[in-house]
Scaffold this motif. Structure first.
Motif, PDB file in Angstrom:
ATOM      1  N   ASP A 167       0.804  -1.222   0.000  1.00 47.02           N
ATOM      2  CA  ASP A 167       0.000   0.000   0.000  1.00 47.02           C
ATOM      3  C   ASP A 167       0.832   1.265   0.000  1.00 47.02           C
ATOM      4  N   THR A 168       2.137   1.121  -0.142  1.00 49.71           N
ATOM      5  CA  THR A 168       2.951   2.328  -0.047  1.00 49.71           C
ATOM      6  C   THR A 168       3.790   2.505  -1.307  1.00 49.71           C
ATOM      7  N   ARG A 169       4.124   3.763  -1.580  1.00 46.65           N
ATOM      8  CA  ARG A 169       4.959   4.025  -2.753  1.00 46.65           C
ATOM      9  C   ARG A 169       6.407   3.708  -2.431  1.00 46.65           C
ATOM     10  N   VAL A 170       7.045   2.948  -3.326  1.00 50.47           N
ATOM     11  CA  VAL A 170       8.457   2.587  -3.157  1.00 50.47           C
ATOM     12  C   VAL A 170       9.147   2.832  -4.491  1.00 50.47           C
ATOM     13  N   TYR A 182      14.768  -1.394   3.533  1.00 49.21           N
ATOM     14  CA  TYR A 182      14.951   0.058   3.476  1.00 49.21           C
ATOM     15  C   TYR A 182      14.349   0.519   2.164  1.00 49.21           C
ATOM     16  N   PHE A 183      13.582   1.594   2.199  1.00 50.18           N
ATOM     17  CA  PHE A 183      12.993   2.059   0.946  1.00 50.18           C
ATOM     18  C   PHE A 183      12.829   3.561   0.963  1.00 50.18           C
ATOM     19  N   SER A 184      12.724   4.125  -0.238  1.00 51.30           N
ATOM     20  CA  SER A 184      12.527   5.569  -0.335  1.00 51.30           C
ATOM     21  C   SER A 184      11.390   5.858  -1.292  1.00 51.30           C
ATOM     22  N   ASN A 185      10.715   6.951  -1.017  1.00 56.17           N
ATOM     23  CA  ASN A 185       9.756   7.537  -1.953  1.00 56.17           C
ATOM     24  C   ASN A 185       9.934   9.048  -1.817  1.00 56.17           C
ATOM     25  N   SER A 186       9.044   9.823  -2.406  1.00 58.88           N
ATOM     26  CA  SER A 186       9.298  11.261  -2.415  1.00 58.88           C
ATOM     27  C   SER A 186       9.214  11.884  -1.020  1.00 58.88           C
ATOM     28  N   SER A 187       8.727  11.123  -0.025  1.00 55.56           N
ATOM     29  CA  SER A 187       8.694  11.655   1.345  1.00 55.56           C
ATOM     30  C   SER A 187       9.999  11.434   2.086  1.00 55.56           C
ATOM     31  N   GLY A 188      10.859  10.535   1.597  1.00 53.59           N
ATOM     32  CA  GLY A 188      12.136  10.319   2.263  1.00 53.59           C
ATOM     33  C   GLY A 188      12.499   8.860   2.379  1.00 53.59           C
ATOM     34  N   LEU A 189      13.325   8.565   3.386  1.00 49.15           N
ATOM     35  CA  LEU A 189      13.845   7.208   3.598  1.00 49.15           C
ATOM     36  C   LEU A 189      13.144   6.553   4.784  1.00 49.15           C
ATOM     37  N   TYR A 190      12.750   5.297   4.586  1.00 52.26           N
ATOM     38  CA  TYR A 190      12.056   4.530   5.621  1.00 52.26           C
ATOM     39  C   TYR A 190      12.713   3.171   5.758  1.00 52.26           C
ATOM     40  N   VAL A 191      12.465   2.529   6.911  1.00 49.15           N
ATOM     41  CA  VAL A 191      12.821   1.114   7.012  1.00 49.15           C
ATOM     42  C   VAL A 191      11.574   0.363   7.462  1.00 49.15           C
ATOM     43  N   TYR A 198       6.452  -2.838  11.020  1.00 51.17           N
ATOM     44  CA  TYR A 198       6.032  -1.445  10.864  1.00 51.17           C
ATOM     45  C   TYR A 198       7.103  -0.669  10.105  1.00 51.17           C
ATOM     46  N   ASP A 199       6.699   0.485   9.556  1.00 44.30           N
ATOM     47  CA  ASP A 199       7.635   1.339   8.825  1.00 44.30           C
ATOM     48  C   ASP A 199       8.115   2.439   9.753  1.00 44.30           C
ATOM     49  N   SER A 200       9.413   2.672   9.820  1.00 42.61           N
ATOM     50  CA  SER A 200       9.826   3.870  10.548  1.00 42.61           C
ATOM     51  C   SER A 200      10.600   4.809   9.636  1.00 42.61           C
TER      52      SER A 200
HETATM   53  C1  LIG Z   1       6.236   6.975   1.550  1.00 45.89           C
HETATM   54  O1  LIG Z   1       6.161   5.841   2.430  1.00 45.89           O
HETATM   55  C2  LIG Z   1       5.683   6.131   3.727  1.00 45.89           C
HETATM   56  C3  LIG Z   1       5.796   4.891   4.601  1.00 45.89           C
HETATM   57  O2  LIG Z   1       5.018   3.837   4.120  1.00 45.89           O
HETATM   58  C4  LIG Z   1       4.277   6.684   3.635  1.00 45.89           C
HETATM   59  O3  LIG Z   1       3.811   7.022   4.932  1.00 45.89           O
HETATM   60  C5  LIG Z   1       4.274   7.908   2.726  1.00 45.89           C
HETATM   61  O4  LIG Z   1       2.956   8.367   2.565  1.00 45.89           O
HETATM   62  C6  LIG Z   1       4.878   7.562   1.371  1.00 45.89           C
HETATM   63  N1  LIG Z   1       4.967   8.787   0.556  1.00 45.89           N
HETATM   64  C7  LIG Z   1       4.277   8.931  -0.563  1.00 45.89           C
HETATM   65  C8  LIG Z   1       4.502  10.197  -1.315  1.00 45.89           C
HETATM   66  O5  LIG Z   1       3.494   8.096  -0.977  1.00 45.89           O
END
Ligand SMILES: *[C@@H]1O[C@H](CO)[C@@H](O)[C@H](O)[C@H]1NC(C)=O
Length: 272
Positions: A167-170, A182-191, A198-200
């Motif tokens: 359900d998340t953008r990667v 570990y993954f990134s999307n336009s919001s930043g870096l998550y693990v 869970y994602d942090s």
């Molecule tokens: C990036 O991933 C995080 C963690 O799953 C999520 O909360 C966030 O909305 C995502 N950002 C975008 C732009 O989809």
């Protein structure tokens, strides 16, 4: 489309660049001066670097002509200096290596290919025709897609979304030795911690690549910095301008691509 997005990723943060490069053109890594040893001069954004540790060959992709949308994978043999453009992967963009079976995977605009060193030909693998953004190999082959930014696992000729992140953008992903993602999307870096599910959030880094070394330790780059990932801690290793990607050699040496070069950071004794 990829080129456009790349341009956004790479140039959006340029004005904020911090440069530790000084007069004698040295770069500090852990406070030790390093010089750039140029390995390849190549215009147009060498990107998504991956080293085959068995053959000492560096795979990467680049945009073939200035302003064009032609993307190609290519390789540079780090021992012999041989440079070869792989033209039979459509929109060649992503590169990954399975070191156990010595398999080189290349991703393009219509799926995944296997590269054959002997024939220098690439064979399209049945089972997926996705537009591949990134490939990452860790026990299994993972890929991300563009423009939908999903993370998939590709196994036995079949793909499935990685369920924990369906359900998340990667856009970029890497798996560590403990199977955390570990993954990134336009919001930043998550693990994504597999055990705790869970994602942090690790920070609003503007990632353009992940890299792993021969022991599976993870690194990443942004347009201005390279970092080492130590669990939840992110350690900045070095800063410079216009970084497009990075890789770590067998012996731990850092390779970096900038807008028109691939170079190695070599410890230097110069006093600056
Ligand atoms: C990036 O991933 C995080 C963690 O799953 C999520 O909360 C966030 O909305 C995502 N950002 C975008 C732009 O989809």
């Amino acid at each position: 489309m990829k080129i456009l997005l790349l341009a956004v990723i790479f140039f959006a943060y340029e004005s904020g660049a911090r440069v530790i490069e000084d007069d004698c053109n040295e770069i500090a890594v852990h406070n030790i001066n390093h010089e750039k040893e140029q390995l390849l001069h190549i215009r147009n954004s060498p990107y998504q670097l991956a080293i085959d540790y068995n053959t000492n060959v560096l795979f990467f992709s680049f945009s073939n002509e200035k302003g064009s949308t032609l993307l190609n994978s290519a390789y540079l043999n780090l021992k012999t200096g041989e440079y070869f453009v792989i033209k039979d992967v459509k929109g060649g963009f992503a590169n990954a290596v399975d070191h156990k079976t010595n398999t080189v995977y290349l991703g393009g605009s219509n799926g995944i290919y296997k590269f054959n060193y002997d024939t220098k030909k690439s064979e399209h693998l049945d089972g997926t025709a996705h537009n591949i953004w990134q490939l990452f190999y860790k026990d299994n082959l993972y890929y991300t897609t563009y423009p939908d930014e999903n993370l998939y696992l590709f196994k036995d000729g079949k793909y499935e979304k990685v369920p924990e992140l369906s359900d998340t953008r990667v856009l970029l992903a890497a798996i560590d030795n403990n199977n955390n993602i570990y993954f990134s999307n336009s919001s930043g870096l998550y693990v994504h911690k597999r055990v705790k599910n869970y994602d942090s959030f690790l920070g609003d880094y503007n990632l353009n690549s992940f890299a792993s070394d021969i022991n599976g330790n993870l690194y990443f780059s942004t347009p201005t910095d390279i970092y080492y990932i130590d669990g939840q801690n992110i350690e900045r290793l070095a800063s410079m301008d216009n970084i497009y990607g990075m890789a770590i050699e067998n012996d731990g040496s850092i390779l970096i691509a900038d807008y028109e070069n691939i170079f190695r950071l070599k410890p230097s004794k110069k006093q600056c």
